[in-house]
Design a protein around this motif. Sequence first.
Motif, PDB file in Angstrom:
ATOM      1  N   UNK A  81      -0.548  14.121  16.990  1.00 18.76           N
ATOM      2  CA  UNK A  81       0.842  14.491  16.715  1.00 18.76           C
ATOM      3  C   UNK A  81       0.947  15.135  15.336  1.00 18.76           C
ATOM      4  N   UNK A  82       1.484  16.351  15.312  1.00 19.72           N
ATOM      5  CA  UNK A  82       1.767  17.046  14.058  1.00 19.72           C
ATOM      6  C   UNK A  82       3.285  17.151  13.913  1.00 19.72           C
ATOM      7  N   UNK A  83       3.840  16.511  12.882  1.00 16.77           N
ATOM      8  CA  UNK A  83       5.279  16.544  12.665  1.00 16.77           C
ATOM      9  C   UNK A  83       5.713  17.884  12.097  1.00 16.77           C
ATOM     10  N   UNK A  84       6.863  18.379  12.568  1.00 19.76           N
ATOM     11  CA  UNK A  84       7.450  19.611  12.069  1.00 19.76           C
ATOM     12  C   UNK A  84       8.778  19.292  11.406  1.00 19.76           C
ATOM     13  N   UNK A  97       4.205   8.958   9.552  1.00 20.20           N
ATOM     14  CA  UNK A  97       2.839   8.425   9.480  1.00 20.20           C
ATOM     15  C   UNK A  97       2.784   7.030  10.087  1.00 20.20           C
ATOM     16  N   UNK A  98       3.750   6.193   9.723  1.00 18.23           N
ATOM     17  CA  UNK A  98       3.785   4.834  10.264  1.00 18.23           C
ATOM     18  C   UNK A  98       3.970   4.823  11.777  1.00 18.23           C
ATOM     19  N   UNK A  99       4.600   5.866  12.309  1.00 18.93           N
ATOM     20  CA  UNK A  99       4.815   5.943  13.751  1.00 18.93           C
ATOM     21  C   UNK A  99       3.682   6.678  14.470  1.00 18.93           C
ATOM     22  N   UNK A 100       2.644   7.025  13.718  1.00 15.34           N
ATOM     23  CA  UNK A 100       1.446   7.539  14.369  1.00 15.34           C
ATOM     24  C   UNK A 100       1.124   9.007  14.179  1.00 15.34           C
ATOM     25  N   UNK A 101       1.989   9.771  13.482  1.00 16.63           N
ATOM     26  CA  UNK A 101       1.698  11.198  13.271  1.00 16.63           C
ATOM     27  C   UNK A 101       0.439  11.355  12.429  1.00 16.63           C
ATOM     28  N   UNK A 102      -0.400  12.306  12.808  1.00 22.78           N
ATOM     29  CA  UNK A 102      -1.642  12.576  12.083  1.00 22.78           C
ATOM     30  C   UNK A 102      -1.519  13.792  11.167  1.00 22.78           C
ATOM     31  N   UNK A 103      -0.341  14.429  11.185  1.00 21.16           N
ATOM     32  CA  UNK A 103      -0.128  15.591  10.329  1.00 21.16           C
ATOM     33  C   UNK A 103       1.346  15.820  10.089  1.00 21.16           C
ATOM     34  N   UNK A 104       1.647  16.657   9.097  1.00 22.84           N
ATOM     35  CA  UNK A 104       3.042  16.915   8.726  1.00 22.84           C
ATOM     36  C   UNK A 104       3.086  18.289   8.070  1.00 22.84           C
ATOM     37  N   UNK A 105       3.989  19.174   8.540  1.00 26.13           N
ATOM     38  CA  UNK A 105       4.082  20.489   7.913  1.00 26.13           C
ATOM     39  C   UNK A 105       5.489  21.061   8.041  1.00 26.13           C
ATOM     40  N   UNK A 106       5.798  22.031   7.160  1.00 29.29           N
ATOM     41  CA  UNK A 106       7.078  22.722   7.192  1.00 29.29           C
ATOM     42  C   UNK A 106       7.128  23.691   8.373  1.00 29.29           C
ATOM     43  N   UNK A 107       8.324  23.899   8.883  1.00 29.36           N
ATOM     44  CA  UNK A 107       8.488  24.880   9.954  1.00 29.36           C
ATOM     45  C   UNK A 107       8.299  26.309   9.446  1.00 29.36           C
ATOM     46  N   UNK A 191       3.730  -6.126  13.493  1.00 34.80           N
ATOM     47  CA  UNK A 191       5.020  -6.818  13.571  1.00 34.80           C
ATOM     48  C   UNK A 191       5.511  -7.232  12.188  1.00 34.80           C
ATOM     49  N   UNK A 192       4.631  -7.838  11.396  1.00 36.16           N
ATOM     50  CA  UNK A 192       5.020  -8.326  10.071  1.00 36.16           C
ATOM     51  C   UNK A 192       5.450  -7.205   9.134  1.00 36.16           C
ATOM     52  N   UNK A 193       4.728  -6.093   9.191  1.00 35.02           N
ATOM     53  CA  UNK A 193       4.934  -5.025   8.218  1.00 35.02           C
ATOM     54  C   UNK A 193       5.828  -3.904   8.722  1.00 35.02           C
ATOM     55  N   UNK A 194       6.178  -3.938   9.999  1.00 34.22           N
ATOM     56  CA  UNK A 194       6.984  -2.866  10.555  1.00 34.22           C
ATOM     57  C   UNK A 194       6.232  -1.549  10.605  1.00 34.22           C
ATOM     58  N   UNK A 195       4.924  -1.633  10.860  1.00 39.23           N
ATOM     59  CA  UNK A 195       4.044  -0.463  10.893  1.00 39.23           C
ATOM     60  C   UNK A 195       3.546  -0.271  12.321  1.00 39.23           C
ATOM     61  N   UNK A 196       3.319   0.998  12.691  1.00 37.45           N
ATOM     62  CA  UNK A 196       2.948   1.260  14.082  1.00 37.45           C
ATOM     63  C   UNK A 196       1.655   2.051  14.236  1.00 37.45           C
ATOM     64  N   UNK A 197       0.880   2.206  13.177  1.00 41.44           N
ATOM     65  CA  UNK A 197      -0.347   2.988  13.286  1.00 41.44           C
ATOM     66  C   UNK A 197      -1.406   2.476  12.319  1.00 41.44           C
ATOM     67  N   UNK A 198      -2.665   2.811  12.612  1.00 44.95           N
ATOM     68  CA  UNK A 198      -3.761   2.415  11.735  1.00 44.95           C
ATOM     69  C   UNK A 198      -3.638   3.101  10.375  1.00 44.95           C
ATOM     70  N   UNK A 199      -3.218   4.357  10.374  1.00 45.07           N
ATOM     71  CA  UNK A 199      -3.031   5.065   9.103  1.00 45.07           C
ATOM     72  C   UNK A 199      -2.016   4.335   8.230  1.00 45.07           C
ATOM     73  N   UNK A 200      -0.935   3.856   8.859  1.00 41.16           N
ATOM     74  CA  UNK A 200       0.070   3.109   8.114  1.00 41.16           C
ATOM     75  C   UNK A 200      -0.490   1.824   7.532  1.00 41.16           C
TER      76      UNK A 200
END
Length: 218
Positions: A81-84, A97-107, A191-200
């Motif tokens: 997943x690459x966030x836009x 990132x916490x929800x699992x995105x592996x990338x992030x970039x501007x449109x 659950x404890x940390x409110x994190x959803x991915x290994x990166x998080x």
Amino acid sequence: MKTKVVIVDDHKLIAKAIGSIVNDFTDFEVMYEVENGVELIEKFKSPDKLPDIVLLDISMPVMDGFETAKWITKNHPDILVMALSMQDDEQSLFKMINNGAKGFMHKNIHPQELEIALKTLLREKIYFPGWATQKLYSSINNPAPSPTYEITPREEEFLKYVCQDLTYKEIGEKMNCSHRTIDGYRDSLFTKLGINSRVGLALFAVKHKYFNPDDFKI
């Protein structure tokens, strides 16, 4: 074989423009475009509609990018997943990132940069531009208050291994426990940390000093 890409964006003109650019790249092709997470989930019911990469807008009606990234990570963890976004705010970056995105970039990224980003994401399984890397670096290195969560000694040990280049199976071997037990540590921390991915989890471990590279030097 070309890398299959799906675009999720409620702005049709933007989605079409990005799709046209991606289709011009030699090694990539767009399978289809949808307007929100609900439409994507419907498409994913067909195995032949599953892509290698999802370019995911953050701000969308019905089901936004945050919830969509979380769903993809849970149900199809092999899809990258690459966030836009039109924004570069820290909160959106960390939440994606916490929800699992592996990338992030501007449109508004330059087409050449977009191609580099996609190739890097495919090769390294992660891609962040300079501004995002700087925000992550600053967050990790800024003093952080001690967390109030009750993390057990075994969960602390698990957090240290999460920061290394090990599979969950290999972590289980290091900790002398079963894969099911490792899954239990991971899910408990989610659950404890409110994190959803290994990166998080890895970011949390580094920021809160659960991981020290010197502890694992040979």
